[in-house]
Design a protein around this motif. Structure first.
Motif, mmCIF file in Angstrom:
data_model
loop_
_atom_site.group_PDB
_atom_site.id
_atom_site.type_symbol
_atom_site.label_atom_id
_atom_site.label_comp_id
_atom_site.label_asym_id
_atom_site.label_seq_id
_atom_site.Cartn_x
_atom_site.Cartn_y
_atom_site.Cartn_z
ATOM 1 N N ARG A 118 -13.714 4.576 -3.330
ATOM 2 C CA ARG A 118 -13.538 5.069 -4.270
ATOM 3 C C ARG A 118 -12.775 5.719 -4.215
ATOM 4 O O ARG A 118 -11.413 5.944 -5.313
ATOM 5 N N ARG A 119 -12.432 6.378 -2.971
ATOM 6 C CA ARG A 119 -10.676 7.456 -3.052
ATOM 7 C C ARG A 119 -9.679 6.490 -2.510
ATOM 8 O O ARG A 119 -8.608 7.181 -2.481
ATOM 9 N N LEU A 120 -9.876 4.823 -2.095
ATOM 10 C CA LEU A 120 -9.184 3.745 -2.076
ATOM 11 C C LEU A 120 -8.110 3.703 -2.907
ATOM 12 O O LEU A 120 -6.926 2.851 -3.090
ATOM 13 N N ARG A 121 -8.882 3.802 -4.638
ATOM 14 C CA ARG A 121 -8.123 4.008 -5.892
ATOM 15 C C ARG A 121 -7.101 4.057 -5.735
ATOM 16 O O ARG A 121 -6.674 5.204 -5.897
ATOM 17 N N GLY A 122 -5.926 3.079 -5.865
ATOM 18 C CA GLY A 122 -4.651 3.600 -6.834
ATOM 19 C C GLY A 122 -3.358 3.910 -5.194
ATOM 20 O O GLY A 122 -2.670 4.103 -5.623
ATOM 21 N N LEU A 123 -4.164 3.489 -4.121
ATOM 22 C CA LEU A 123 -3.313 3.793 -2.704
ATOM 23 C C LEU A 123 -2.736 2.423 -2.014
ATOM 24 O O LEU A 123 -2.002 1.892 -1.203
ATOM 25 N N TYR A 124 -3.656 2.088 -3.620
ATOM 26 C CA TYR A 124 -2.421 0.269 -2.973
ATOM 27 C C TYR A 124 -2.777 -0.579 -3.957
ATOM 28 O O TYR A 124 -3.264 -0.188 -5.389
ATOM 29 N N ASP A 125 -1.731 -1.756 -4.087
ATOM 30 C CA ASP A 125 -1.467 -2.435 -4.890
ATOM 31 C C ASP A 125 -2.647 -4.228 -5.172
ATOM 32 O O ASP A 125 -1.891 -4.493 -4.138
ATOM 33 N N PRO A 126 -3.376 -4.161 -6.556
ATOM 34 C CA PRO A 126 -4.441 -5.075 -6.331
ATOM 35 C C PRO A 126 -3.820 -6.642 -6.154
ATOM 36 O O PRO A 126 -4.546 -7.557 -6.160
ATOM 37 N N VAL A 179 0.917 -1.323 -0.305
ATOM 38 C CA VAL A 179 -0.359 -0.221 0.054
ATOM 39 C C VAL A 179 1.269 0.874 -0.040
ATOM 40 O O VAL A 179 2.296 1.278 0.421
ATOM 41 N N ASP A 180 0.185 2.492 -0.662
ATOM 42 C CA ASP A 180 1.099 3.167 -0.203
ATOM 43 C C ASP A 180 1.389 3.647 1.169
ATOM 44 O O ASP A 180 1.348 3.626 2.348
ATOM 45 N N ALA A 181 2.566 4.372 0.805
ATOM 46 C CA ALA A 181 3.822 4.563 2.745
ATOM 47 C C ALA A 181 3.117 5.455 3.130
ATOM 48 O O ALA A 181 2.892 5.063 5.037
ATOM 49 N N GLY A 182 2.252 6.571 2.852
ATOM 50 C CA GLY A 182 1.460 7.593 3.376
ATOM 51 C C GLY A 182 0.276 6.802 4.391
ATOM 52 O O GLY A 182 0.374 7.162 5.709
#
Length: 455
Positions: free
Chosen positions: A276-284, A123-126
């Motif tokens: 929707r806001r979670l998209r792009g913040l983790y590698d599915p 997931v996104d480090a932040g």
């Protein structure tokens, strides 16, 4: 999408005194990890104890480990058995109950470590960093790691287990350990078996996998086996005579909205939408983070339905909604998502600021004022517990604001300052966006010269 998710930032690079660019995310990483570790240290200084129902759990474990046999008490030994090393240490160098008062802090710390390892690189480090930070300084966990109760063990084993089960790793052992954690955590509180069954059924239907029935079956066997060993009857759970006569609709409303126990006040992040806001913040391709979040919500929702009909839905006079500690995981993740993926709309930022402020206050209150309850509720000669359940003034969350304790030690004031610093750091970007929105509105709606004020 690459396996390693890098931290996202919407801010421009800042300049150092020498003129070299210094990415804001580097500064944020240092500050937020520092706040995390200070928060963890502050948990060591919570009011650790073994009282009330925790004493019964300790006595049952002490009886077993002292060679006196199994207690017939109704509280499960599944979780307490994992405290055996600390009990042994207490036998050697001090009082065993003094050591076990810190058991849930150890469990929580190990749970955070597991979450960190499961999310790192996926997931996104932040997002990962803020999620862990909010679990420490933006949740009700300080009041729940300070006693030898069952909820912390179950929340961490089930919560981490559900996340591990959502990994897409090629090696099956993390997922198998996750299933084992779900079974153990659920068996530790038998009333949560329907919650695990519903969560497992949801994943089984969505993924067409029968294996999600395994942790449910294991939890049921553990519960029945323990009852058989301790009370001679697998169906005797020790709760004979308990009343399940509380109106269910009122129970659900009370669990969600009552001022002294309501989830909307104690875990406000639970009600933030994030799909929707979670998209792009983790590698599915590495983890189904949305699936884990969904499973957490289903588990908590099923627990609300199970406990709503029980006369003791409130957890009695324990601080906050103790049965629903697992809710801090989806609540912290949702709030971390909104802090990591900002929104420019003013009303959204006002809501976010309110949720953040309330979450940090919950942590501060449960850490500093956990033992400062309203006398009206705790007077043994004239108990009026419903005031603490439903009242605003007597609520654990608001009572310190209406009747500030005059006996606070200097260390407690230092903790309050720390929580204020945490709030200021996390709220600063939100306040900046609100200021920009206000400035834009004023520019778009200038005051006519004829209506300007004069002396």
């Amino acid at each position: 999408m690459p396996a390693e998710i890098r931290e996202q930032t919407t801010a421009a690079p800042a300049a150092t005194p020498t003129g070299d660019p210094s990415p804001p995310r580097d500064r944020a990483r240092v500050v937020e990890w520092t706040l995390f570790w200070i928060g963890m240290v502050s948990l060591v200084f919570a009011n650790h104890k073994v009282t009330w129902d925790a004493r019964r759990r300790f006595d049952a474990l002490d009886q077993l480990l002292s060679g006196e046999g199994l207690s017939e008490d109704r509280y499960s030994l599944v979780g307490p058995l994992f405290a055996t090393p600390m009990w042994l240490a207490g036998q050697v160098v001090g009082r065993a109950d003094g050591w076990l008062a810190y058991f849930n802090l150890v469990v929580f710390a190990l749970g955070l470590l597991a979450l960190h390892l499961l999310l790192r690189g996926r997931v996104d480090a932040g997002l990962r960093r803020r999620f862990l930070l909010l679990l420490v300084v933006g949740s009700m966990v300080p009041a729940h790691i300070s006693n030898f109760y069952a909820e912390t063990f179950s929340a961490m084993t089930v919560g981490v287990g559900l996340l591990a089960a959502c990994l897409a790793a090629t090696h099956p052992w993390p997922r198998r350990l996750g299933w084992a954690g779900m079974a153990l955590g659920t068996a530790n509180i038998a009333a949560t078996i329907p919650a695990l069954a519903l969560t497992a059924a949801d994943r089984a239907v969505r993924l067409r996998r029968l294996r999600y029935a395994v942790p449910v079956a294991a939890a049921v066997l553990l519960v029945l086996g323990e009852a058989w060993l301790r009370r001679g009857d697998p169906l005797d759970q020790g709760y004979t005579g308990e009343r399940f006569d509380y109106p269910m609709a009122l129970g659900v409303l009370a669990i969600l909205f009552s001022f002294g126990k309501g989830l909307v006040w104690f875990v406000p992040g639970l009600f933030l939408p994030i799909r929707r806001r979670l998209r792009g913040l983790y590698d599915p391709d590495a983890v189904d983070l949305w699936g884990a979040y969904r499973s957490w919500l289903i588990y908590v929702g099923a627990m609300v339905a199970v406990y709503a009909n029980w006369w003791a839905w409130s957890g009695d006079l324990y601080w906050g909604p103790r049965f629903f500690l697992l809710a801090i995981l989806p609540a912290a993740l949702a709030l971390a998502v909104w802090l990591t993926r900002p929104d420019t709309r003013a009303w959204v930022n006002l809501v976010l600021l309110g949720v953040l402020s309330l979450s940090v206050w919950v942590a501060a209150d449960s850490s500093v004022f956990e033992s400062s309850g309203a006398p009206r509720c705790y007077d043994k000669a004239n108990l009026q517990e419903d005031y603490c359940r439903f009242g605003v003034v007597e609520s654990d969350l608001w009572y310190p604001l209406t009747d500030w304790p005059g006996h606070l030690a200097v260390g407690r004031y230092a903790q309050l300052v720390f929580f204020a610093v945490v709030w200021a750091w996390l709220a600063a970007p939100v306040l900046a966006r609100l200021a920009r929105s206000a400035n834009g509105w004023l520019r778009a709606h200038p005051v006519p010269a004829s209506s300007q004020w004069r002396w």
